[in-house]
Design an enzyme around this catalytic site. Sequence first.
Site, PDB file in Angstrom:
ATOM      1  N   GLY A 102      35.081  42.885  17.040  1.00 20.67           N
ATOM      2  CA  GLY A 102      33.869  42.060  16.253  1.00 20.67           C
ATOM      3  C   GLY A 102      32.532  42.555  17.208  1.00 20.67           C
ATOM      4  O   GLY A 102      32.929  42.978  18.082  1.00 20.67           O
ATOM      5  N   CYS A 129      40.323  44.636  21.347  1.00 22.58           N
ATOM      6  CA  CYS A 129      38.960  44.899  21.695  1.00 22.58           C
ATOM      7  C   CYS A 129      38.222  43.501  21.938  1.00 22.58           C
ATOM      8  O   CYS A 129      38.609  42.766  22.795  1.00 22.58           O
ATOM      9  CB  CYS A 129      38.306  45.709  20.807  1.00 22.58           C
ATOM     10  SG  CYS A 129      36.490  46.400  21.463  1.00 22.58           S
ATOM     11  N   TYR A 130      37.398  42.883  20.992  1.00 25.48           N
ATOM     12  CA  TYR A 130      36.756  41.709  21.072  1.00 25.48           C
ATOM     13  C   TYR A 130      37.628  40.535  21.094  1.00 25.48           C
ATOM     14  O   TYR A 130      37.733  39.408  21.642  1.00 25.48           O
ATOM     15  CB  TYR A 130      35.593  41.541  20.260  1.00 25.48           C
ATOM     16  CG  TYR A 130      35.239  39.827  20.200  1.00 25.48           C
ATOM     17  CD1 TYR A 130      33.925  39.600  21.091  1.00 25.48           C
ATOM     18  CD2 TYR A 130      35.756  39.064  19.209  1.00 25.48           C
ATOM     19  CE1 TYR A 130      33.563  38.367  20.878  1.00 25.48           C
ATOM     20  CE2 TYR A 130      35.186  37.608  19.256  1.00 25.48           C
ATOM     21  CZ  TYR A 130      34.215  37.402  20.140  1.00 25.48           C
ATOM     22  OH  TYR A 130      33.720  36.205  20.276  1.00 25.48           O
ATOM     23  N   HIS A 216      41.106  50.487  20.022  1.00 29.83           N
ATOM     24  CA  HIS A 216      41.715  50.197  18.614  1.00 29.83           C
ATOM     25  C   HIS A 216      42.626  51.055  18.213  1.00 29.83           C
ATOM     26  O   HIS A 216      42.715  52.056  18.139  1.00 29.83           O
ATOM     27  CB  HIS A 216      40.352  50.593  17.929  1.00 29.83           C
ATOM     28  CG  HIS A 216      39.207  49.662  18.017  1.00 29.83           C
ATOM     29  ND1 HIS A 216      39.153  48.523  17.234  1.00 29.83           N
ATOM     30  CD2 HIS A 216      38.215  49.755  18.808  1.00 29.83           C
ATOM     31  CE1 HIS A 216      38.073  47.914  17.631  1.00 29.83           C
ATOM     32  NE2 HIS A 216      37.509  48.671  18.643  1.00 29.83           N
ATOM     33  N   GLU A 218      44.329  50.664  15.472  1.00 30.98           N
ATOM     34  CA  GLU A 218      44.469  50.890  13.940  1.00 30.98           C
ATOM     35  C   GLU A 218      43.504  52.265  13.554  1.00 30.98           C
ATOM     36  O   GLU A 218      43.887  52.383  12.381  1.00 30.98           O
ATOM     37  CB  GLU A 218      43.450  49.598  13.115  1.00 30.98           C
ATOM     38  CG  GLU A 218      42.048  49.378  13.744  1.00 30.98           C
ATOM     39  CD  GLU A 218      41.808  48.978  14.967  1.00 30.98           C
ATOM     40  OE1 GLU A 218      42.593  48.623  15.833  1.00 30.98           O
ATOM     41  OE2 GLU A 218      40.749  48.089  15.157  1.00 30.98           O
ATOM     42  N   SER A 270      40.638  49.598 -19.337  1.00 33.02           N
ATOM     43  CA  SER A 270      39.574  50.862 -19.276  1.00 33.02           C
ATOM     44  C   SER A 270      40.270  52.291 -18.970  1.00 33.02           C
ATOM     45  O   SER A 270      39.448  53.413 -19.203  1.00 33.02           O
ATOM     46  CB  SER A 270      38.665  50.672 -18.073  1.00 33.02           C
ATOM     47  OG  SER A 270      39.347  50.985 -16.900  1.00 33.02           O
ATOM     48  N   GLY A 271      41.447  52.417 -18.894  1.00 35.56           N
ATOM     49  CA  GLY A 271      42.118  53.578 -18.448  1.00 35.56           C
ATOM     50  C   GLY A 271      41.863  53.921 -16.855  1.00 35.56           C
ATOM     51  O   GLY A 271      42.787  54.607 -16.464  1.00 35.56           O
ATOM     52  N   GLY A 272      41.412  53.148 -16.176  1.00 33.59           N
ATOM     53  CA  GLY A 272      41.171  53.150 -14.633  1.00 33.59           C
ATOM     54  C   GLY A 272      42.519  52.794 -14.248  1.00 33.59           C
ATOM     55  O   GLY A 272      43.388  52.002 -14.740  1.00 33.59           O
ATOM     56  N   VAL A 273      42.750  52.890 -12.867  1.00 29.73           N
ATOM     57  CA  VAL A 273      44.056  52.651 -12.240  1.00 29.73           C
ATOM     58  C   VAL A 273      44.345  51.187 -12.096  1.00 29.73           C
ATOM     59  O   VAL A 273      45.484  50.683 -12.422  1.00 29.73           O
ATOM     60  CB  VAL A 273      44.306  53.368 -10.905  1.00 29.73           C
ATOM     61  CG1 VAL A 273      43.266  53.137  -9.901  1.00 29.73           C
ATOM     62  CG2 VAL A 273      45.775  53.028 -10.334  1.00 29.73           C
ATOM     63  N   ASP A 274      43.300  50.498 -11.938  1.00 32.53           N
ATOM     64  CA  ASP A 274      43.404  48.983 -11.453  1.00 32.53           C
ATOM     65  C   ASP A 274      43.891  48.180 -12.774  1.00 32.53           C
ATOM     66  O   ASP A 274      44.845  47.398 -12.785  1.00 32.53           O
ATOM     67  CB  ASP A 274      42.093  48.144 -11.029  1.00 32.53           C
ATOM     68  CG  ASP A 274      41.936  48.931  -9.676  1.00 32.53           C
ATOM     69  OD1 ASP A 274      42.653  49.802  -9.110  1.00 32.53           O
ATOM     70  OD2 ASP A 274      40.707  48.758  -9.304  1.00 32.53           O
ATOM     71  N   SER A 275      43.160  48.553 -13.836  1.00 34.10           N
ATOM     72  CA  SER A 275      43.346  47.870 -15.380  1.00 34.10           C
ATOM     73  C   SER A 275      44.677  48.395 -15.697  1.00 34.10           C
ATOM     74  O   SER A 275      45.424  47.521 -16.450  1.00 34.10           O
ATOM     75  CB  SER A 275      42.403  47.891 -16.184  1.00 34.10           C
ATOM     76  OG  SER A 275      42.029  49.185 -16.740  1.00 34.10           O
ATOM     77  N   LYS A 416      44.097  49.310  -2.379  1.00 34.31           N
ATOM     78  CA  LYS A 416      44.059  50.157  -3.550  1.00 34.31           C
ATOM     79  C   LYS A 416      45.288  51.287  -3.425  1.00 34.31           C
ATOM     80  O   LYS A 416      46.066  51.570  -4.664  1.00 34.31           O
ATOM     81  CB  LYS A 416      42.702  51.400  -3.563  1.00 34.31           C
ATOM     82  CG  LYS A 416      42.468  52.031  -4.545  1.00 34.31           C
ATOM     83  CD  LYS A 416      41.774  51.557  -5.567  1.00 34.31           C
ATOM     84  CE  LYS A 416      41.421  52.302  -6.706  1.00 34.31           C
ATOM     85  NZ  LYS A 416      40.518  51.661  -7.858  1.00 34.31           N
TER      86      LYS A 416
END
Length: 560
Positions: A102, A129-130, A216, A218, A270-275, A416
Amino acid sequence: MTKDKSKQTSNKSRRVATSDDIEVSTYLEIAEVGGEQPIATKEAMPEAEREAIIVIDFGSQYSMLIARRVRECQVYCELLPPDTPREKIASLNPKGFILSGGPASTYEPDAPLAPAYIYESHLPILGICYGMQSLAKQLGGQVTPGIKREYGHAILHLDEVDSPLFTDLPSSTPVWMSHADKIEKMPPGFTTLAHTENSPIAVMGSDESIFGLQFHPEVVHTPEGKTILKNFIYRICGCQGNWTIGNFINESVATIKKQVGKGKVISALSGGVDSSVVATLIHQAIGDQLTCIFVNHGLLRREEVERTFNTFRLNLGMNIIFVDASERFLKRLKRVTDPEVKRKIIGEEFIKVFEEEAKKIGKVDFLAQGTLYPDVIESASAGSKASAKIKTHHNVGGLPAKMRLNLLEPLRNLFKDEVRQVGTALGLPEEMVWRQPFPGPGLAIRIIGEVTKEKLEILRGADWVVMNEIKKAKLYRQLWQSFAVLTDVKSVGVMGDYRTYGYLVAIRAVTSEDAMTADWARLPYDVLARISSRIVNEVPGVNRVVYDITSKPPSTIEWE
Ligand code: XMP
């Protein structure tokens, strides 16, 4: 770590100071701090099938990355602020805690600190770290400003090669540092486990399974970082690794069935991946109780509507209402040139059409939405982050609160890449699962100036060529987005023996992790040459093509 070191703190009396008492503190005994029941001692662990690692978020730019790395190790992980109530954390069945990095310094008056119940739980803790500095301070060590800020690569040399944190690690390994403060004195009971040239205490640990890393693990610049996190999660926290996409789907299907009962659900597709993934998951759980509404606002790419129709109605047999509202949208966009006004009109019109169609279905109980985990984290921290509004980012999936429907958000704990894995596991076509993000207002914000039918046709033609060539060159997945923009500039050209006066098309291709920042993609010249040549030859009305070589910032990804 040497196991026979005499402990200076016992499990019963871990010394800790919290943000509330730090000002006045001599380091208080835990019992004096709160005296409440521990959240989850190993004996008092609530029975839950899913184990979790909790990241206490001190605001590092890498916090979300920590959660992703843990989940990549097949262990569920949530990112929570330091003031999260203990009941919330207890309900997640924690097996260990990670304290993130942080921007604060532990000696600042309002520096955030981990809540005391984390130490009371006697579950393993890893400070990064922090996070390391804050636990050092809370447990009785000392943190001071470093003489030199350490940023970038460093070589970590292990001093205690037998520590379970270092299993499978070479004795020296590159790590990524980003800190100014340093641990001057370790808390009682801690020993140095590794050092770098500039950080004599780069890793510290105590027999109570509390560790601190100054670097770090990650980030990708720490190549063995994932091994260290894995060691912490499996060898120190004792996790089993039950966070798998298969388990997620089974759990979600069961939860959706229970939650919805005999109710009806609507969803915007919508045709997008999420929907698409939301719809498929819910359809798997409740079948025809789900109705999807696909609003064609006329601002989509070539063949987008047909592709969505084929996948969802023909192949998956879903209940879908396809509404062609393109004329309506075009009419409202007439003479509109301001990008924000375009967004507003499209957002409003979308809601109107959706509501009209939803009414025709009759009584509906739930509205499904493709909210993802980064949205959840962002809205949780929205109050604390003052950021200037650059674009409104109307997402046409964002439906009105006044519809007063219960929300069904089965992806709200997923990143995602996990959504894509769910999509693949549910059998969605690869091209849908890996589709690059496409803005809600569609091609309207890729046409500079007024949106007309003629311009939409030109842009669709140019965009089709870009997509085609990028896919042929096998670059599609490496790029965050790649598309064409129709500018409002016209220029002189020559074709055959004739003078032309045609549109200028710009090509935009960027790499990015999250769209917050982006770099222009170094596309091979021959790919650019093919795109340019095909556009001027195949798309009437265009006689010049340019490539956008600006990054974000200072530009944005979209031109409007
Ligand atoms: P910018 O242009 O702000 O875009 O760098 C960042 C990401 O957001 C997408 N974008 C939008 N998405 N509605 C959306 O749903 C919008 O109004 C909108 N504007 C930009 C853009 O495609 C990129 O992925």
